[in-house]
Design a protein around this motif. Structure first.
Motif, PDB file in Angstrom:
ATOM      1  N   ASP A 279     -41.267  -8.635  14.652  1.00 25.73           N
ATOM      2  CA  ASP A 279     -42.186  -9.153  15.956  1.00 25.73           C
ATOM      3  C   ASP A 279     -41.480  -8.438  17.031  1.00 25.73           C
ATOM      4  OD1 ASP A 279     -44.665 -11.219  17.046  1.00 25.73           O
ATOM      5  OD2 ASP A 279     -42.949 -11.066  18.107  1.00 25.73           O
ATOM      6  N   LEU A 280     -42.085  -7.886  18.069  1.00 29.47           N
ATOM      7  CA  LEU A 280     -41.556  -7.302  19.276  1.00 29.47           C
ATOM      8  C   LEU A 280     -40.944  -8.360  20.088  1.00 29.47           C
ATOM      9  CD1 LEU A 280     -43.627  -4.091  19.805  1.00 29.47           C
ATOM     10  CD2 LEU A 280     -41.806  -4.502  18.043  1.00 29.47           C
ATOM     11  N   ARG A 282     -40.517 -10.285  23.519  1.00 30.11           N
ATOM     12  CA  ARG A 282     -40.817 -10.388  24.720  1.00 30.11           C
ATOM     13  C   ARG A 282     -41.799  -9.192  25.234  1.00 30.11           C
ATOM     14  NH1 ARG A 282     -38.058 -14.574  25.801  1.00 30.11           N
ATOM     15  NH2 ARG A 282     -35.611 -14.843  25.622  1.00 30.11           N
ATOM     16  N   PHE A 283     -42.758  -9.280  24.277  1.00 33.62           N
ATOM     17  CA  PHE A 283     -43.656  -8.065  24.447  1.00 33.62           C
ATOM     18  C   PHE A 283     -44.754  -8.299  25.645  1.00 33.62           C
ATOM     19  CE2 PHE A 283     -47.346  -5.460  23.059  1.00 33.62           C
ATOM     20  CZ  PHE A 283     -46.880  -4.179  23.218  1.00 33.62           C
ATOM     21  N   LYS A 284     -44.969  -9.716  25.859  1.00 29.90           N
ATOM     22  CA  LYS A 284     -45.926 -10.102  26.874  1.00 29.90           C
ATOM     23  C   LYS A 284     -45.342  -9.754  28.150  1.00 29.90           C
ATOM     24  CE  LYS A 284     -48.483 -14.218  28.245  1.00 29.90           C
ATOM     25  NZ  LYS A 284     -48.110 -14.056  29.608  1.00 29.90           N
ATOM     26  N   ASN A 287     -46.478  -5.969  28.941  1.00 38.56           N
ATOM     27  CA  ASN A 287     -47.914  -6.037  29.403  1.00 38.56           C
ATOM     28  C   ASN A 287     -47.991  -6.504  30.632  1.00 38.56           C
ATOM     29  OD1 ASN A 287     -49.318  -4.945  27.101  1.00 38.56           O
ATOM     30  ND2 ASN A 287     -49.515  -6.899  25.998  1.00 38.56           N
ATOM     31  N   HIS A 292     -51.217  -3.422  30.309  1.00 39.61           N
ATOM     32  CA  HIS A 292     -51.742  -3.168  28.882  1.00 39.61           C
ATOM     33  C   HIS A 292     -51.495  -1.903  28.379  1.00 39.61           C
ATOM     34  CE1 HIS A 292     -54.156  -4.283  25.389  1.00 39.61           C
ATOM     35  NE2 HIS A 292     -53.609  -5.388  25.779  1.00 39.61           N
ATOM     36  N   ASP A 296     -49.511  -0.567  25.089  1.00 42.11           N
ATOM     37  CA  ASP A 296     -50.009   0.075  23.965  1.00 42.11           C
ATOM     38  C   ASP A 296     -49.242   1.161  23.592  1.00 42.11           C
ATOM     39  OD1 ASP A 296     -52.274  -1.634  23.753  1.00 42.11           O
ATOM     40  OD2 ASP A 296     -53.885  -0.047  24.487  1.00 42.11           O
ATOM     41  N   ARG A 318     -49.055  -2.180  10.828  1.00 37.26           N
ATOM     42  CA  ARG A 318     -49.039  -3.320  12.091  1.00 37.26           C
ATOM     43  C   ARG A 318     -49.912  -4.374  11.295  1.00 37.26           C
ATOM     44  NH1 ARG A 318     -52.542  -2.217  17.405  1.00 37.26           N
ATOM     45  NH2 ARG A 318     -51.756  -4.172  18.594  1.00 37.26           N
ATOM     46  N   GLU A 322     -48.442  -7.347  18.088  1.00 36.35           N
ATOM     47  CA  GLU A 322     -47.142  -6.787  18.106  1.00 36.35           C
ATOM     48  C   GLU A 322     -46.192  -7.285  16.984  1.00 36.35           C
ATOM     49  OE1 GLU A 322     -47.636  -9.843  19.028  1.00 36.35           O
ATOM     50  OE2 GLU A 322     -45.949 -10.905  19.677  1.00 36.35           O
ATOM     51  N   LYS A 392     -36.052 -15.174  16.115  1.00 38.63           N
ATOM     52  CA  LYS A 392     -36.126 -15.311  17.573  1.00 38.63           C
ATOM     53  C   LYS A 392     -35.394 -16.453  17.996  1.00 38.63           C
ATOM     54  CE  LYS A 392     -40.383 -12.722  17.951  1.00 38.63           C
ATOM     55  NZ  LYS A 392     -40.205 -11.687  19.116  1.00 38.63           N
ATOM     56  N   ARG A 396     -33.032 -13.297  19.089  1.00 36.71           N
ATOM     57  CA  ARG A 396     -33.814 -12.087  19.257  1.00 36.71           C
ATOM     58  C   ARG A 396     -33.066 -10.862  18.772  1.00 36.71           C
ATOM     59  NH1 ARG A 396     -36.223 -15.269  23.075  1.00 36.71           N
ATOM     60  NH2 ARG A 396     -38.613 -15.596  22.718  1.00 36.71           N
TER      61      ARG A 396
HETATM   62  N1  LIG Z   1     -50.918  -3.799  24.933  1.00 41.04           N
HETATM   63  C1  LIG Z   1     -50.972  -4.653  24.021  1.00 41.04           C
HETATM   64  N2  LIG Z   1     -50.556  -5.891  23.797  1.00 41.04           N
HETATM   65  C2  LIG Z   1     -50.845  -6.684  22.668  1.00 41.04           C
HETATM   66  C3  LIG Z   1     -51.510  -6.153  21.826  1.00 41.04           C
HETATM   67  N3  LIG Z   1     -51.825  -6.939  20.661  1.00 41.04           N
HETATM   68  C4  LIG Z   1     -51.040  -7.985  21.162  1.00 41.04           C
HETATM   69  N4  LIG Z   1     -50.492  -7.935  22.391  1.00 41.04           N
HETATM   70  C5  LIG Z   1     -49.899  -8.673  23.295  1.00 41.04           C
HETATM   71  O1  LIG Z   1     -48.656  -9.238  22.943  1.00 41.04           O
HETATM   72  C6  LIG Z   1     -48.138 -10.117  23.525  1.00 41.04           C
HETATM   73  C7  LIG Z   1     -47.671 -11.095  22.428  1.00 41.04           C
HETATM   74  O2  LIG Z   1     -47.016 -12.156  23.383  1.00 41.04           O
HETATM   75  P1  LIG Z   1     -46.117 -13.428  22.777  1.00 41.04           P
HETATM   76  O3  LIG Z   1     -46.641 -13.771  21.323  1.00 41.04           O
HETATM   77  O4  LIG Z   1     -46.286 -14.533  23.614  1.00 41.04           O
HETATM   78  O5  LIG Z   1     -44.685 -13.007  22.391  1.00 41.04           O
HETATM   79  P2  LIG Z   1     -43.745 -12.242  23.179  1.00 41.04           P
HETATM   80  O6  LIG Z   1     -44.134 -12.031  24.768  1.00 41.04           O
HETATM   81  O7  LIG Z   1     -43.533 -11.126  22.324  1.00 41.04           O
HETATM   82  O8  LIG Z   1     -42.326 -13.216  23.177  1.00 41.04           O
HETATM   83  P3  LIG Z   1     -41.603 -13.337  21.818  1.00 41.04           P
HETATM   84  O9  LIG Z   1     -42.336 -13.059  20.730  1.00 41.04           O
HETATM   85  O10 LIG Z   1     -41.003 -14.678  21.952  1.00 41.04           O
HETATM   86  O11 LIG Z   1     -40.351 -12.495  21.924  1.00 41.04           O
HETATM   87  C8  LIG Z   1     -49.525 -11.005  24.170  1.00 41.04           C
HETATM   88  O12 LIG Z   1     -49.402 -10.665  25.661  1.00 41.04           O
HETATM   89  C9  LIG Z   1     -50.551 -10.124  23.602  1.00 41.04           C
HETATM   90  O13 LIG Z   1     -51.678  -9.815  24.732  1.00 41.04           O
HETATM   91  C10 LIG Z   1     -52.135  -4.868  21.645  1.00 41.04           C
HETATM   92  O14 LIG Z   1     -52.797  -4.037  20.881  1.00 41.04           O
HETATM   93  N5  LIG Z   1     -51.998  -4.091  23.103  1.00 41.04           N
END
Ligand SMILES: Nc1nc2c(ncn2[C@@H]2O[C@H](COP(=O)(O)OP(=O)(O)OP(=O)(O)O)[C@@H](O)[C@H]2O)c(=O)[nH]1
Length: 413
Positions: A279-280, A282-284, A287, A292, A296, A318, A322, A392, A396
């Protein structure tokens, strides 16, 4: 007005030949014209249900069919038409019709239009005109037209054969087969040209009847094969879409689950399938900070690294959002951990460009093993998931292995 009756006895009178055939060329050419029009019509009715990217090819195929139909009708009454119409225009329509078939097939495979073939057709038509109006040589005309018709059919067959993918096997094979067979008949006609007597294609000799029969069969079988190619493409595109993630073009969750289940069923005693779930991190934040679309692009970047590093016998895809999963068949813990570590390290040292900035994307990995006993996929996934969340929680950008006790027994950073 002259009433046309094409019974063999009348045909004998029309062609000046006494050896009446049970199947006379006039009937065959008329059949060719009618069948071409009918199959072209069927293709027209199907047009809206074809995929958008084959519709141009279908329009070209219909145009080719219309030209072949018109040439068939003219050949059927060659003895009654002025020679410029019955020979030059009729052959011209046939040659341009076949060139348009080649154009349609090239368009189907997204290849450029066959300009050289159109040019050749124009040259041969001009030569045919010469050998009708200036020097009247029937055998040369037959030889010339047979060479180009056979050549066009052969090039069309090769186009289909070379560009067919495994996904288009059956329909494309039928198409290439009928084209190749028709080219062979034309080769025979070309070789027999010096021995053929005129004055026209209505003379009921073996070669005229054979060429006419092939001409009558081709629009039906060829158009059917073309429609099958179109439907194969639609079917396979749907099939691919059902197992592919649209954004990253990686296998999707369904494909991964099916692959893992198949691998588990094939496991021998003491062998195991590894699941690498990541899982990536701090992906949020990506974004939220960059938008967004940047998120992507980051997913596509990660997918590129995963495609590059996943072994051939593994399936990496996938899993959702994420989250990515790599299913590694018949492997040891060491191999699975080494691969997970290699992917983690490559991600960490491959920043992606985002405008002026370079951004490093890291991921947290959980590794678990599916044993040969009925260890369900869901259970193995849950184990990988727990190991991943352990990664995590431990800061991480690391790899954790789920062991039998349910703890993350080993970790790598
Ligand atoms: N741009 C984009 N964002 C996506 C997609 N699918 C999921 N996301 C985003 O991925 C993010 C996942 O966030 P979280 O689950 O809070 O986790 P995180 O920020 O990665 O933090 P940790 O997992 O705790 O490291 C959310 O903001 C989703 O909107 C996608 O297809 N495209």
């Amino acid at each position: 007005m002259r009433i046309v009756n094409w019974r063999p006895s009348n045909l004998r009178a029309a062609t000046g030949h006494g050896n009446a055939a049970v199947v006379d060329p006039r009937s065959i050419f008329l059949t060719l014209a009618m069948l071409s029009l009918l199959t072209g019509g069927v293709l027209g009715l199907m047009h809206r249900s074809l995929l958008p990217d084959v519709q141009r090819a279908a329009v070209l195929w219909r145009q080719g069919t219309l030209m072949v139909a018109m040439s068939g009708a003219m050949f059927a009454f060659q003895d009654l038409l002025p020679r410029w119409l019955g020979v030059i225009v009729a052959n011209g329509l046939l040659l341009f019709g076949l060139t348009t078939y080649l154009h349609a097939l090239r368009s189907f495979f997204a290849l450029p239009s066959p300009r050289l073939a159109y040019l050749l057709a124009a040259v041969v038509i001009a030569l045919l005109g010469w050998f009708v109006l200036v020097v009247d040589l029937y055998a040369v005309r037959v030889g010339l037209s047979s060479v180009l018709i056979g050549g066009l059919l052969l090039v069309s067959a090769l186009t289909v054969h070379q560009n067919r993918r495994s996904d288009l096997e059956t329909s494309a094979r039928i198409m290439a087969g009928i084209l190749f067979f028709s080219a062979l008949v034309m080769a025979a006609r070309m070789l027999s040209a010096p021995f053929l007597n005129g004055p026209n294609v209505l003379v009921p000799n073996v070669m005229n009847i054979l060429a006419g029969l092939v001409g009558a069969i081709f629009p039906v079988v060829g158009t059917t094969a073309f429609l099958m190619m179109c439907s194969d493409r639609a079917r396979l595109r749907l099939l691919k879409a059902s197992v592919t993630d649209e954004l990253t073009d990686l296998p999707n969750r369904r494909a991964l689950a099916e692959f893992a289940a198949t691998q588990r069923r094939q496991l021998g005693a003491g062998r195991s399938v590894a699941l690498l779930l990541f899982d990536l991190d701090r992906f949020k934040l990506i974004n939220d900070t960059y938008g967004h679309e940047a998120g992507d692009r980051a997913l596509i970047h990660v997918a590129g690294i995963l495609k590059r590093l996943a072994p051939n016998d593994a399936l990496a895809g996938r899993f959702g959002g994420e989250e990515f999963l790599c299913v590694l068949p018949v492997t040891s813990i060491d191999t699975a951990m080494a691969l997970a570590e290699a992917i983690r390290a490559e991600l960490a040292r491959s920043p992606m460009q985002l405008g002026q900035e370079r951004m490093t994307i890291t991921a947290s990995f959980g590794v678990s093993l599916m044993e040969s006993n009925a260890d369900a996929l869901d259970r193995a996934l849950a184990k990988a998931d727990r190991a991943m969340y352990r990664a995590k929680a431990s800061g991480r950008n690391r790899v954790e292995l789920f062991d039998q006790v349910g703890q993350a027994s080993a970790n790598l950073k």
